[in-house]
Design a protein around this motif. Structure first.
Motif, PDB file in Angstrom:
ATOM      1  N   GLY A 127      22.874 -49.547 -21.520  1.00 33.68           N
ATOM      2  CA  GLY A 127      21.555 -49.183 -22.060  1.00 33.68           C
ATOM      3  C   GLY A 127      21.568 -49.353 -23.570  1.00 33.68           C
ATOM      4  N   ASN A 128      20.428 -49.097 -24.200  1.00 36.65           N
ATOM      5  CA  ASN A 128      20.288 -49.252 -25.660  1.00 36.65           C
ATOM      6  C   ASN A 128      20.760 -50.618 -26.153  1.00 36.65           C
ATOM      7  OD1 ASN A 128      19.362 -46.613 -25.788  1.00 36.65           O
ATOM      8  ND2 ASN A 128      21.367 -45.755 -26.256  1.00 36.65           N
ATOM      9  N   GLY A 129      20.399 -51.656 -25.421  1.00 34.44           N
ATOM     10  CA  GLY A 129      20.730 -53.015 -25.881  1.00 34.44           C
ATOM     11  C   GLY A 129      22.080 -53.529 -25.410  1.00 34.44           C
ATOM     12  N   ILE A 130      22.826 -52.698 -24.638  1.00 35.71           N
ATOM     13  CA  ILE A 130      24.129 -53.151 -24.115  1.00 35.71           C
ATOM     14  C   ILE A 130      23.987 -53.299 -22.594  1.00 35.71           C
ATOM     15  CG2 ILE A 130      26.590 -52.620 -23.911  1.00 35.71           C
ATOM     16  CD1 ILE A 130      26.179 -50.855 -26.481  1.00 35.71           C
ATOM     17  N   SER A 131      24.132 -54.519 -22.118  1.00 34.42           N
ATOM     18  CA  SER A 131      23.889 -54.787 -20.694  1.00 34.42           C
ATOM     19  C   SER A 131      25.139 -54.549 -19.854  1.00 34.42           C
ATOM     20  CB  SER A 131      23.428 -56.238 -20.523  1.00 34.42           C
ATOM     21  OG  SER A 131      24.495 -57.104 -20.860  1.00 34.42           O
ATOM     22  N   ALA A 132      24.924 -54.536 -18.534  1.00 32.05           N
ATOM     23  CA  ALA A 132      26.044 -54.365 -17.589  1.00 32.05           C
ATOM     24  C   ALA A 132      27.014 -55.540 -17.711  1.00 32.05           C
ATOM     25  CB  ALA A 132      25.507 -54.268 -16.166  1.00 32.05           C
ATOM     26  N   ASN A 133      26.476 -56.706 -18.067  1.00 35.24           N
ATOM     27  CA  ASN A 133      27.303 -57.905 -18.232  1.00 35.24           C
ATOM     28  C   ASN A 133      28.253 -57.748 -19.429  1.00 35.24           C
ATOM     29  OD1 ASN A 133      28.113 -60.487 -17.518  1.00 35.24           O
ATOM     30  ND2 ASN A 133      26.668 -61.458 -18.943  1.00 35.24           N
ATOM     31  N   ASP A 134      27.737 -57.133 -20.503  1.00 33.07           N
ATOM     32  CA  ASP A 134      28.580 -56.867 -21.694  1.00 33.07           C
ATOM     33  C   ASP A 134      29.701 -55.898 -21.345  1.00 33.07           C
ATOM     34  OD1 ASP A 134      26.955 -58.457 -23.293  1.00 33.07           O
ATOM     35  OD2 ASP A 134      25.610 -56.789 -23.775  1.00 33.07           O
TER      36      ASP A 134
END
Length: 338
Positions: free
Chosen positions: A29-36
């Motif tokens: 969340g907050n701009g950080i994806s599950a992929n990251d």
């Protein structure tokens, strides 16, 4: 009644989470994806702490992490992990809660003011046959004992570089403490390291395993043996020390992140220069200053009479420089008989 039980279990889980490391997926969340998050996990970052403690340069080395993304990840991690100043009083209270793992010898525990400290690196060095590996085998069992019996109530990770790991020794120590031999062996994760790169790679697997279940102790026996053969001569000294420094830094990160006790063994080298004539004991630990600065407590083991061994505190931030005698018996490390 059931609701009360459920809330109690929920409270326990929250409490457990509060005192343990935070899972990396808390950053989602907050701009950080599950992929990251997946990319971070593949690179060996399994907790929020591991990301917060890492220099930005290392995050940028992960494929697919841009500079803006690395800044974002570190900013989010900093919100969850306290990294600012605290009072000495608070720190003193935290130090009071540190668990110590018994060595199996009362005299040695007294010397170490309780045993091997969790959350820091303890280095054992000495010649061959001074009890380094025997002490490691005993600790691999005692770390599984309940806290009130001097244990750490956790599993043990054992990285062996010299091929000296013997499960039958563990069974003898388990019998002495009245533990089930099968359970003791099941709670020890063993890996043989074949070269210095493999040794560092195993620490990435170790961090993934520590997220899954509670470990109390990480043993590397020996931390320096492979470096002595993988790098030779003065020409490769700088690269050897750099690689060793990174390995020791990873160990310290695991100790900080998961609160495990890290025990490493080290070999010695004979001093053959002119200064050796003026010293009573011309042996010194290898690894140089990098090894000396990375270890929190350094213990020097030497042979005594018969089965006895002597342990001397060589360097410690809080323990006085003194000695204790212990013995090596069939059931591991014990007190020396008078």
């Amino acid at each position: 009644m059931q609701a009360a039980e459920a809330s109690a279990v929920g409270a326990m889980e929250v409490e457990e989470e509060a005192c343990g490391p935070l899972m990396i997926n808390k950053l989602e969340g907050n701009g950080i994806s599950a992929n990251d998050i997946k990319k971070l996990e593949e690179a060996g970052y399994h907790t929020v702490e591991s990301v917060a403690y890492t220099p930005k340069k290392q995050l940028l080395a992960i494929k697919g992490i841009s500079e803006a993304k690395a800044d974002k990840i570190q900013a989010e991690a900093a919100k969850l992990v306290p990294m600012g100043f605290t009072t000495a009083t608070e720190f003193h209270q935290r130090r009071a809660e540190i668990i110590q793992v018994t060595t199996g010898s009362k005299e040695l525990d007294k010397l170490l003011q309780g045993g091997i400290e969790t959350g820091s690196i303890t280095e054992l060095f000495g010649e061959f046959r001074t009890g380094k590996t025997q002490l490691c085998h005993t600790l691999a069992v005692t770390c599984q004992l309940p806290i009130d019996r001097g244990g750490g109530e956790g599993k043990c990770l054992y990285i062996d570089t010299e091929g000296t790991f013997r499960p039958e020794r563990l069974l003898a120590v388990a019998e002495r403490y009245g533990l089930s031999g099968d359970d003791v062996l099941d709670n020890i994760a063993y890996a043989r390291a074949y070269n210095s790169d493999h040794q560092s790679q195993l620490l990435l697997q170790a961090s993934a395993m520590m997220v899954e279940s509670r470990y109390a102790l990480l043993i590397v026996d020996s931390a320096t043996a492979l470096y002595r053969t993988d790098y030779s001569g003065r020409g490769e000294l700088a690269s050897r020390q750099m690689h060793l420094a990174r390995f020791l830094r990873s160990l310290l990160r695991l100790a900080d992140e998961f609160g495990v006790a890290v025990v490493i063994t080290n070999q010695v080298v004979a001093q053959v220069d002119g200064a050796a004539m003026f010293t009573s004991d011309p042996k010194k630990p290898i690894g140089g200053h990098i090894m000396a600065h990375a270890s929190t407590t350094r213990l020097y083991l030497r042979k005594g009479r018969g089965e006895t061994r002597i342990c001397k505190i060589y360097d410690s931030p809080c323990l006085p420089e003194s000695e204790a005698m212990f013995a090596i018996a069939d059931s591991g490390v014990t007190d020396a008989k008078d």
